[in-house]
Design a protein around this motif. Structure first.
Motif, PDB file in Angstrom:
ATOM      1  N   LEU A  66     -15.748  30.400  46.214  1.00  0.00           N
ATOM      2  CA  LEU A  66     -14.560  31.057  45.422  1.00  0.00           C
ATOM      3  C   LEU A  66     -14.814  31.606  43.928  1.00  0.00           C
ATOM      4  CD1 LEU A  66     -11.430  28.979  46.473  1.00  0.00           C
ATOM      5  CD2 LEU A  66     -12.189  31.387  47.415  1.00  0.00           C
ATOM      6  N   SER A  67     -16.042  30.758  43.468  1.00  0.00           N
ATOM      7  CA  SER A  67     -16.210  31.325  42.101  1.00  0.00           C
ATOM      8  C   SER A  67     -16.875  32.629  42.230  1.00  0.00           C
ATOM      9  CB  SER A  67     -17.438  30.135  41.564  1.00  0.00           C
ATOM     10  OG  SER A  67     -17.663  30.737  40.144  1.00  0.00           O
ATOM     11  N   ALA A  68     -17.777  32.904  43.058  1.00  0.00           N
ATOM     12  CA  ALA A  68     -18.356  34.116  43.230  1.00  0.00           C
ATOM     13  C   ALA A  68     -17.515  35.097  43.702  1.00  0.00           C
ATOM     14  CB  ALA A  68     -19.637  33.784  44.386  1.00  0.00           C
ATOM     15  N   TRP A  69     -16.533  34.709  44.496  1.00  0.00           N
ATOM     16  CA  TRP A  69     -15.630  35.753  44.948  1.00  0.00           C
ATOM     17  C   TRP A  69     -14.678  36.303  43.809  1.00  0.00           C
ATOM     18  CZ3 TRP A  69     -10.131  36.241  44.608  1.00  0.00           C
ATOM     19  CH2 TRP A  69      -9.466  36.642  45.621  1.00  0.00           C
ATOM     20  N   THR A  70     -14.337  35.520  42.939  1.00  0.00           N
ATOM     21  CA  THR A  70     -13.501  35.808  41.607  1.00  0.00           C
ATOM     22  C   THR A  70     -14.459  36.816  40.894  1.00  0.00           C
ATOM     23  OG1 THR A  70     -12.349  33.808  41.628  1.00  0.00           O
ATOM     24  CG2 THR A  70     -12.225  35.077  39.789  1.00  0.00           C
ATOM     25  N   ILE A  71     -15.687  36.365  40.534  1.00  0.00           N
ATOM     26  CA  ILE A  71     -16.472  37.136  39.561  1.00  0.00           C
ATOM     27  C   ILE A  71     -16.944  38.624  40.419  1.00  0.00           C
ATOM     28  CG2 ILE A  71     -18.834  37.101  38.493  1.00  0.00           C
ATOM     29  CD1 ILE A  71     -16.822  34.974  37.426  1.00  0.00           C
ATOM     30  N   GLU A  72     -16.773  38.574  41.572  1.00  0.00           N
ATOM     31  CA  GLU A  72     -17.018  39.892  42.149  1.00  0.00           C
ATOM     32  C   GLU A  72     -15.935  40.833  42.002  1.00  0.00           C
ATOM     33  OE1 GLU A  72     -19.027  43.005  43.937  1.00  0.00           O
ATOM     34  OE2 GLU A  72     -19.980  41.207  42.801  1.00  0.00           O
ATOM     35  N   GLY A 116      -5.425  36.953  40.158  1.00  0.00           N
ATOM     36  CA  GLY A 116      -4.638  37.338  39.018  1.00  0.00           C
ATOM     37  C   GLY A 116      -5.293  37.171  37.530  1.00  0.00           C
ATOM     38  N   HIS A 117      -6.103  35.946  37.582  1.00  0.00           N
ATOM     39  CA  HIS A 117      -6.959  35.581  36.692  1.00  0.00           C
ATOM     40  C   HIS A 117      -7.978  36.923  36.126  1.00  0.00           C
ATOM     41  CE1 HIS A 117      -9.549  33.905  33.599  1.00  0.00           C
ATOM     42  NE2 HIS A 117     -10.501  33.686  34.514  1.00  0.00           N
ATOM     43  N   ALA A 118      -8.639  37.350  37.358  1.00  0.00           N
ATOM     44  CA  ALA A 118      -9.856  38.212  37.146  1.00  0.00           C
ATOM     45  C   ALA A 118      -9.119  39.499  36.707  1.00  0.00           C
ATOM     46  CB  ALA A 118     -10.259  38.286  38.744  1.00  0.00           C
ATOM     47  N   ARG A 119      -7.820  39.694  37.274  1.00  0.00           N
ATOM     48  CA  ARG A 119      -7.197  41.101  37.098  1.00  0.00           C
ATOM     49  C   ARG A 119      -6.857  41.033  35.479  1.00  0.00           C
ATOM     50  NH1 ARG A 119      -4.045  43.753  40.960  1.00  0.00           N
ATOM     51  NH2 ARG A 119      -2.181  43.266  39.634  1.00  0.00           N
ATOM     52  N   ASP A 132     -15.657  34.612  27.139  1.00  0.00           N
ATOM     53  CA  ASP A 132     -16.226  33.945  28.357  1.00  0.00           C
ATOM     54  C   ASP A 132     -15.074  33.497  29.124  1.00  0.00           C
ATOM     55  OD1 ASP A 132     -18.279  33.246  30.052  1.00  0.00           O
ATOM     56  OD2 ASP A 132     -18.172  31.041  29.412  1.00  0.00           O
ATOM     57  N   ALA A 133     -13.970  34.333  28.541  1.00  0.00           N
ATOM     58  CA  ALA A 133     -12.670  33.663  29.279  1.00  0.00           C
ATOM     59  C   ALA A 133     -12.599  33.856  31.093  1.00  0.00           C
ATOM     60  CB  ALA A 133     -11.401  34.569  29.062  1.00  0.00           C
ATOM     61  N   ASP A 156     -13.460  28.453  36.161  1.00  0.00           N
ATOM     62  CA  ASP A 156     -13.666  27.052  36.226  1.00  0.00           C
ATOM     63  C   ASP A 156     -12.645  26.128  36.188  1.00  0.00           C
ATOM     64  OD1 ASP A 156     -16.316  27.828  36.687  1.00  0.00           O
ATOM     65  OD2 ASP A 156     -17.190  27.345  34.613  1.00  0.00           O
ATOM     66  N   ARG A 157     -11.732  26.530  35.120  1.00  0.00           N
ATOM     67  CA  ARG A 157     -10.564  25.516  34.979  1.00  0.00           C
ATOM     68  C   ARG A 157      -9.738  25.552  36.124  1.00  0.00           C
ATOM     69  NH1 ARG A 157     -13.705  25.354  32.103  1.00  0.00           N
ATOM     70  NH2 ARG A 157     -14.338  23.745  33.646  1.00  0.00           N
ATOM     71  N   ILE A 158      -9.516  26.660  36.900  1.00  0.00           N
ATOM     72  CA  ILE A 158      -8.456  26.964  37.752  1.00  0.00           C
ATOM     73  C   ILE A 158      -9.178  26.173  39.197  1.00  0.00           C
ATOM     74  CG2 ILE A 158      -7.606  28.542  39.836  1.00  0.00           C
ATOM     75  CD1 ILE A 158      -7.599  30.680  37.595  1.00  0.00           C
ATOM     76  N   LEU A 159     -10.358  26.348  39.256  1.00  0.00           N
ATOM     77  CA  LEU A 159     -11.209  25.500  40.393  1.00  0.00           C
ATOM     78  C   LEU A 159     -11.229  24.103  40.319  1.00  0.00           C
ATOM     79  CD1 LEU A 159     -14.069  28.013  41.069  1.00  0.00           C
ATOM     80  CD2 LEU A 159     -11.822  27.844  42.250  1.00  0.00           C
ATOM     81  N   ASP A 160     -11.128  23.670  38.726  1.00  0.00           N
ATOM     82  CA  ASP A 160     -11.214  22.197  38.452  1.00  0.00           C
ATOM     83  C   ASP A 160      -9.711  21.589  38.895  1.00  0.00           C
ATOM     84  OD1 ASP A 160     -13.498  22.069  37.395  1.00  0.00           O
ATOM     85  OD2 ASP A 160     -12.715  22.140  35.018  1.00  0.00           O
ATOM     86  N   GLY A 161      -8.693  22.308  38.676  1.00  0.00           N
ATOM     87  CA  GLY A 161      -7.377  21.975  39.088  1.00  0.00           C
ATOM     88  C   GLY A 161      -7.285  21.766  40.738  1.00  0.00           C
TER      89      GLY A 161
END
Length: 231
Positions: A97-103, A158-161, A209-210, A216-221
């Protein structure tokens, strides 16, 4: 008004025989995307696309009923399908999911005009739906419900956008710091926390670096939630 969904989801029909037509739906969509990429979404009118193709506006309606269908096709084509996995092995859900979001952030960054189209209740095209499929596949095996899995993807996309919307310039935080440096220093007593934060960022060299920080913080949750379900 509902769009003609068969343009996004055509049935598997037998190809027609005969000479290949000069105009195709693919050419129309490609021309519209080229205009949007260079001049913005508003410039990609039916008339402008027709001019680009050396055709009449009315001739385009044989292939696409209107602007709503055209922009839906533009979004799905420009966003494209998610990249194929590098290996056959499925990575852990967090890495995936981290890679998914960055891409997906990168895809939207390449064509910010797509942000305007990728909102609201609408018929979603096969490429965009493939992104959802890939994200849900990463969450398979977790104790999250289907609704929660969809919410995870909504949070990440939504974060990526939102980061794309902020990044109209390169390194916005750094540029803002440069433009506001004298003002922040002069009014440090009035805005002490702002001054301290910018000073700290300047010393550490960590800025803008937002995207990664927020992901990372979303995935932490999400990881914490999953842990509470599995313990």
């Amino acid at each position: 008004m509902a769009i003609d969904r068969t343009l996004l989801w055509p049935s598997q029909s037998i190809p027609k025989r005969g000479p290949k037509p000069r105009m195709t739906l693919e050419r129309i969509v490609a021309a519209a995307i080229g205009i949007a990429d260079t001049e913005g979404l508003a410039a990609a009118s039916m008339q402008r696309v027709a001019d680009e193709l050396g055709a009449t506006k009315m001739s385009l309606y044989r292939y696409v009923p209107g602007k709503s269908e055209l922009t839906a096709l533009m979004l799905d084509k420009r966003l494209g399908a998610p990249p194929a996995p590098a290996t056959a092995a499925q990575p852990d859900w967090r890495t995936a999911l981290s890679a998914w979001t960055i891409e997906i952030h990168r895809r939207f960054s390449e064509a910010p005009w797509t942000l305007e189209l990728a909102v609201g209740a609408r018929v979603i095209g096969p490429n965009e739906l493939a992104w959802t499929e890939r994200g849900l596949a990463a969450l398979t095996g977790t104790p999250l419900t289907g609704a929660e899995q969809l919410d995870v993807l909504a949070l990440l996309s939504g974060h990526a956008r939102s980061i794309v919307q902020q990044q109209t310039i390169v390194e916005p935080e750094h540029v803002t710091a440069v433009l506001m440096s004298g003002i922040i220093e002069e009014h440090a007593t009035r805005f002490p926390y702002v001054a301290a934060a910018y000073a700290s960022a300047s010393v550490s060299g960590v800025r803008d670096d937002a995207l990664h920080f927020g992901t990372d913080r979303i995935l932490d949750g999400i990881q914490t939630l999953i842990s509470t379900r599995t313990n």
